[in-house]
Scaffold this motif. Structure first.
Motif, short mmCIF file in Angstrom:
data_model
loop_
_atom_site.label_atom_id
_atom_site.label_comp_id
_atom_site.label_asym_id
_atom_site.label_seq_id
_atom_site.Cartn_x
_atom_site.Cartn_y
_atom_site.Cartn_z
N CYS A 160 -18.89 7.21 -7.05
CA CYS A 160 -17.62 7.72 -7.32
C CYS A 160 -16.64 7.93 -6.48
CB CYS A 160 -17.71 9.11 -8.15
SG CYS A 160 -16.54 9.42 -9.64
N SER A 161 -17.04 8.35 -5.25
CA SER A 161 -16.16 8.51 -4.13
C SER A 161 -15.43 7.14 -3.63
CB SER A 161 -17.09 9.01 -2.78
OG SER A 161 -16.03 9.12 -1.71
N ARG A 162 -16.24 6.22 -3.87
CA ARG A 162 -15.61 4.80 -3.58
C ARG A 162 -14.51 4.64 -4.28
NH1 ARG A 162 -18.01 -1.25 -2.93
NH2 ARG A 162 -16.26 -2.39 -3.42
N TYR A 163 -14.63 4.99 -5.84
CA TYR A 163 -13.66 4.69 -6.88
C TYR A 163 -12.50 5.66 -6.96
CZ TYR A 163 -16.18 0.49 -7.46
OH TYR A 163 -16.59 -0.90 -7.14
N GLN A 164 -12.27 6.55 -6.06
CA GLN A 164 -11.22 7.48 -6.27
C GLN A 164 -9.99 6.46 -5.95
OE1 GLN A 164 -11.26 10.89 -7.18
NE2 GLN A 164 -13.54 9.70 -7.78
N CYS A 165 -9.07 6.56 -6.48
CA CYS A 165 -7.79 5.81 -6.57
C CYS A 165 -7.12 5.47 -5.25
CB CYS A 165 -6.75 6.23 -7.69
SG CYS A 165 -7.38 6.02 -9.27
N GLU A 166 -7.35 6.55 -4.31
CA GLU A 166 -6.94 6.13 -2.95
C GLU A 166 -7.39 5.26 -2.21
OE1 GLU A 166 -5.52 8.89 0.87
OE2 GLU A 166 -6.16 9.62 -0.76
N GLN A 179 0.82 -1.22 -0.17
CA GLN A 179 -0.01 -0.02 0.06
C GLN A 179 0.75 1.23 0.07
OE1 GLN A 179 -2.99 0.03 3.05
NE2 GLN A 179 -3.93 2.01 2.14
N PHE A 180 2.12 1.35 0.60
CA PHE A 180 3.01 2.48 0.54
C PHE A 180 3.20 2.84 -0.89
CE2 PHE A 180 6.15 -0.88 1.06
CZ PHE A 180 7.27 -0.08 0.46
N ILE A 181 3.52 1.97 -1.61
CA ILE A 181 3.81 1.91 -2.86
C ILE A 181 2.82 2.66 -3.60
CG2 ILE A 181 4.94 0.87 -5.15
CD1 ILE A 181 6.24 -0.93 -3.35
N ALA A 182 1.66 2.17 -3.72
CA ALA A 182 0.45 2.55 -4.16
C ALA A 182 0.39 3.77 -3.99
CB ALA A 182 -0.72 1.65 -3.95
N LEU A 183 0.15 4.23 -2.65
CA LEU A 183 0.03 5.67 -2.19
C LEU A 183 1.13 6.64 -2.68
CD1 LEU A 183 -1.42 5.18 1.34
CD2 LEU A 183 -2.72 5.43 -0.67
N PHE A 184 2.30 6.05 -2.80
CA PHE A 184 3.35 7.05 -3.24
C PHE A 184 3.24 7.39 -4.73
CE2 PHE A 184 7.32 7.12 -5.58
CZ PHE A 184 7.86 8.28 -4.82
N ILE A 185 2.91 6.43 -5.41
CA ILE A 185 2.64 6.79 -6.86
C ILE A 185 1.69 7.71 -7.16
CG2 ILE A 185 4.04 4.96 -7.81
CD1 ILE A 185 1.52 3.30 -8.45
N LEU A 186 0.44 7.61 -6.13
CA LEU A 186 -0.71 8.20 -6.34
C LEU A 186 -0.44 9.46 -5.90
CD1 LEU A 186 -3.79 8.39 -6.63
CD2 LEU A 186 -3.98 7.76 -4.33
N LYS A 187 0.14 9.85 -4.87
CA LYS A 187 0.29 11.28 -4.38
C LYS A 187 1.40 12.12 -5.21
CE LYS A 187 -0.90 10.50 0.31
NZ LYS A 187 -2.12 10.91 0.26
N THR A 188 2.35 11.39 -5.93
CA THR A 188 3.47 11.87 -6.66
C THR A 188 2.94 12.30 -8.08
OG1 THR A 188 4.11 9.93 -7.46
CG2 THR A 188 5.43 10.79 -5.52
N GLY A 189 1.38 11.72 -8.37
CA GLY A 189 0.89 12.06 -9.52
C GLY A 189 1.26 11.23 -10.75
N LEU A 190 2.03 10.15 -10.55
CA LEU A 190 2.51 9.34 -11.23
C LEU A 190 1.77 8.23 -11.92
CD1 LEU A 190 6.16 8.63 -10.11
CD2 LEU A 190 5.60 9.85 -12.20
N LEU A 191 0.65 8.04 -11.08
CA LEU A 191 -0.36 6.93 -11.11
C LEU A 191 -1.19 7.09 -12.42
CD1 LEU A 191 -1.44 4.13 -10.04
CD2 LEU A 191 -3.26 5.47 -8.99
N HIS A 192 -1.64 8.35 -12.57
CA HIS A 192 -2.49 8.76 -13.80
C HIS A 192 -1.61 8.83 -15.13
CE1 HIS A 192 -4.98 9.60 -10.46
NE2 HIS A 192 -6.15 9.50 -11.27
N ARG A 193 -0.46 8.82 -14.96
CA ARG A 193 0.30 8.63 -16.28
C ARG A 193 0.72 7.16 -16.78
NH1 ARG A 193 5.47 12.60 -15.20
NH2 ARG A 193 5.96 11.72 -17.35
#
Length: 587
Positions: free
Chosen positions: A532-538, A210-224
């Motif tokens: 839609c709130s439930r399906y926010q990536c975080e 989970q820490f990796i998932a949250l890291f790439i999410l908070k850095t904006g990399l996930l959506h790329r």
């Protein structure tokens, strides 16, 4: 930055490939071609079936030296149990109802049989992803009957739109019914394909640490990494409005309602639902209880058991770790211990009812639950009809009826209307004929057929009867529910006038019925609200099988998504997260 992006993409890809290959295709996994056996004849003898589906709880039936305990026998719980059983683990599944199966159980009254939750399933074509999974979970014993090519009709006001199965037939049929909207339909189909191809990445988001998932999410990399993450967080209404201004076409793009209006639902979920049926729709031969009937023997062969009438009151903890469960039996509690505890009771029940307050008030738990809502309830009417489906000309096609094309205002109206109002004005309704989907129905129930009707129903309408036993809720409750049931049957007869004077039996289920029989919080249809709130990536990343309690895992709809397919995937994700399989398959 580019190197980091590539590494993260590789990490997600490996995780999604792991999930896809090992659980979907059986390559190097617990699943194997050897486990698929030729289907045996359909078992119709009630006593034989009850020995499997209604094995009552008693202390002497608890297997010794358990590897895992599972709370709830819905398909999410049973899928996890079968996967663990195939890994050689001894699993005990505990069900509070008097039969196993959760929303996939059936009941019989006055010579009729009714399913309570499963209406049809997609991706059951030979070699299809979900077909492979279900074959493995049932050792090939679960057989499926394909509905007609035109499996759904969408009625908007007085207009009827037909939905067809087939890679080309689906868009071609829509184009014929919506001339001038060819470009919008092509774009929508393209987005459906994109979501279907990339959805394993959402599973990967729940598999990687989970820490990796949250890291790439908070850095904006996930959506790329993939467009699926943007489509997951996008409101369905916003996407379809960019494709077309035709309100009827927008409704057809959104017609598979699950209690959430298009302006508050994820585009990914709606697109995935339509894609799920693109190759056709199927129904279990013998009824939906066949699913549990063929999963349970796999659990038993590994030394485990599935026991009913076993109401779990709490999860046992020792120094903060889950070590077992307590089952209430009349005037005493029976404690059962295992190193792994899995809950198919839903995230609200698990944290709100089965765990002590000190767990519920943990910041990470409060933060997660604050972003979730209780799902919408439903009102079901079960109708027994004299005459077979063939005699009455009943088809396997399902009807989705909407009074207007604005689904957002219609669903909001459903939530805000008083009970008396909806008995006069019914904004939406679903009609299905289980007996027409299953060729064995007329053999098992000669001279009979059945119809199921469904509409949305706020829990508040029937909340005053919460906690009371069925058939003991009084005359006012019975009057209320049967008045709405009769109104819904009258609406159905307008579509099927041949049913006039053929109705032999009628019963209705309210949100408090779901609350009692399925332990569904506030009678919700599909667990935590699928908004839609439930399906926010975080939130997607945090809604995983692992919990804040060591040794405790979640399975079912709340882990992945709604419906039978969503619950099964939740079960496989849970099994893959357990120490028995995550260590067995080291990435």
């Amino acid at each position: 930055m580019m190197i980091l992006l590539i590494l993260l993409l590789l990490c997600l890809s490996i995780a999604s490939l792991y999930y896809y290959l090992w659980f979907h295709l059986g390559w190097g996994s617990l699943f194997s071609e050897e486990s698929i056996q030729p289907p045996r004849p359909l078992v119709t003898d009630k006593r034989t079936r009850d020995k499997v589906l209604k094995q009552g709880f008693s202390q002497d039936k608890i297997p010794a030296n358990l590897d895992a305990l599972i709370i709830g026998s819905g398909v999410g719980g049973l899928s996890a149990a079968v996967a663990l059983a195939k890994a050689g683990k001894k699993v005990l599944v505990l069900e509070q109802h008097d039969q196993a199966g959760g929303s996939c159980h059936t009941f019989q009254e006055h010579g009729y049989e009714f399913d309570v939750g499963l209406h049809y399933v997609g991706q059951m074509h030979e070699g299809g992803m979900f077909r492979v999974i279900m074959d493995q979970l049932t050792d090939g014993q679960l057989q499926w009957n394909r509905l007609g090519d035109q499996y759904d009709s969408v009625i908007i006001g007085h207009k009827v739109y037909k939905v067809y199965a087939g890679k080309h037939e689906f868009p071609d049929a829509l184009k014929k019914q919506f001339p001038g909207e060819e470009e919008a339909i092509d774009k929508f189909v393209s987005l459906m394909k994109k979501v279907a191809r990339h959805v394993p990445l959402l599973a990967a988001l729940k598999i990687i640490p989970q820490f990796i998932a949250l890291f790439i999410l908070k850095t904006g990399l996930l959506h790329r990494l993939s467009p699926v993450f943007h489509l997951t967080e996008s409101r369905h209404q916003d996407v379809v409005e960019k494709l077309t201004s035709n309100k009827d076409l927008q409704t057809v793009f959104s017609y598979l309602f699950y209690g959430v209006p298009p302006n508050d639902s994820s585009f990914m979920i709606n697109a995935l639902l339509l894609h799920h049926y693109k190759r056709g729709a199927w129904y279990p031969r013998g009824g939906s209880s066949e699913i549990a009937f063929h999963m349970i023997p796999v659990v038993e062969r590994a030394g485990g058991a599935v026991l009913v009438n076993a109401s779990v009151t709490r999860i046992l903890l020792n120094k903060g770790r889950a070590t077992g469960v307590a089952v209430q039996r009349k005037d005493k509690e029976i404690c059962i211990y295992a190193p792994v505890v899995i809950s198919d009771a839903g995230i609200f029940n698990t944290y709100g009812q089965l765990l002590p307050p000190e767990v519920r008030i943990k910041p990470e738990v409060e933060s997660l639950l604050s972003n979730l809502q209780y799902g919408m309830g439903c009102f079901l009417v079960f109708v027994g009809i004299r005459g077979t489906s063939d005699e009455l000309g009943l088809q396997s096609t399902n009807l989705w009826i909407y009074s207007e094309s604005d689904l957002n205002s219609m669903m909001e109206k459903c939530k805000s209307m008083e009970w008396e109002e909806i008995c006069q004005e019914l904004p939406l309704m679903f009609i299905t004929f289980p007996s027409a989907k299953d060729p064995t129905y007329s053999q098992r129930h000669p001279g009979h057929s059945c119809m199921t009707l469904l509409t949305m129903a706020p829990y508040d309408w029937f909340q005053q009867w919460s906690g009371q036993k069925p058939r003991h809720r009084g005359d006012e409750y019975q009057r209320m529910k049967m008045k709405l049931a009769e109104h819904m049957v009258e609406r159905a007869i307008k579509e099927f006038p041949q049913l006039q004077n053929k109705i032999d039996y009628m019963e209705a289920a309210t949100p408090v019925s779901n609350e009692h029989y399925l332990r569904a919080p506030k009678g919700s249809m599909y667990g935590a609200e699928q908004n839609c709130s439930r399906y926010q990536c975080e939130i997607v990343s945090k809604m995983r099988s692992q919990t804040v309690v060591p040794g405790l895992y979640l399975t079912g709809q709340d882990v992945f998504s709604s419906g039978v397919a969503g619950a099964v995937h939740g079960g496989l994700l849970c099994a893959s997260a357990s120490p028995y399989i995550s260590s067995y398959y080291y990435i």
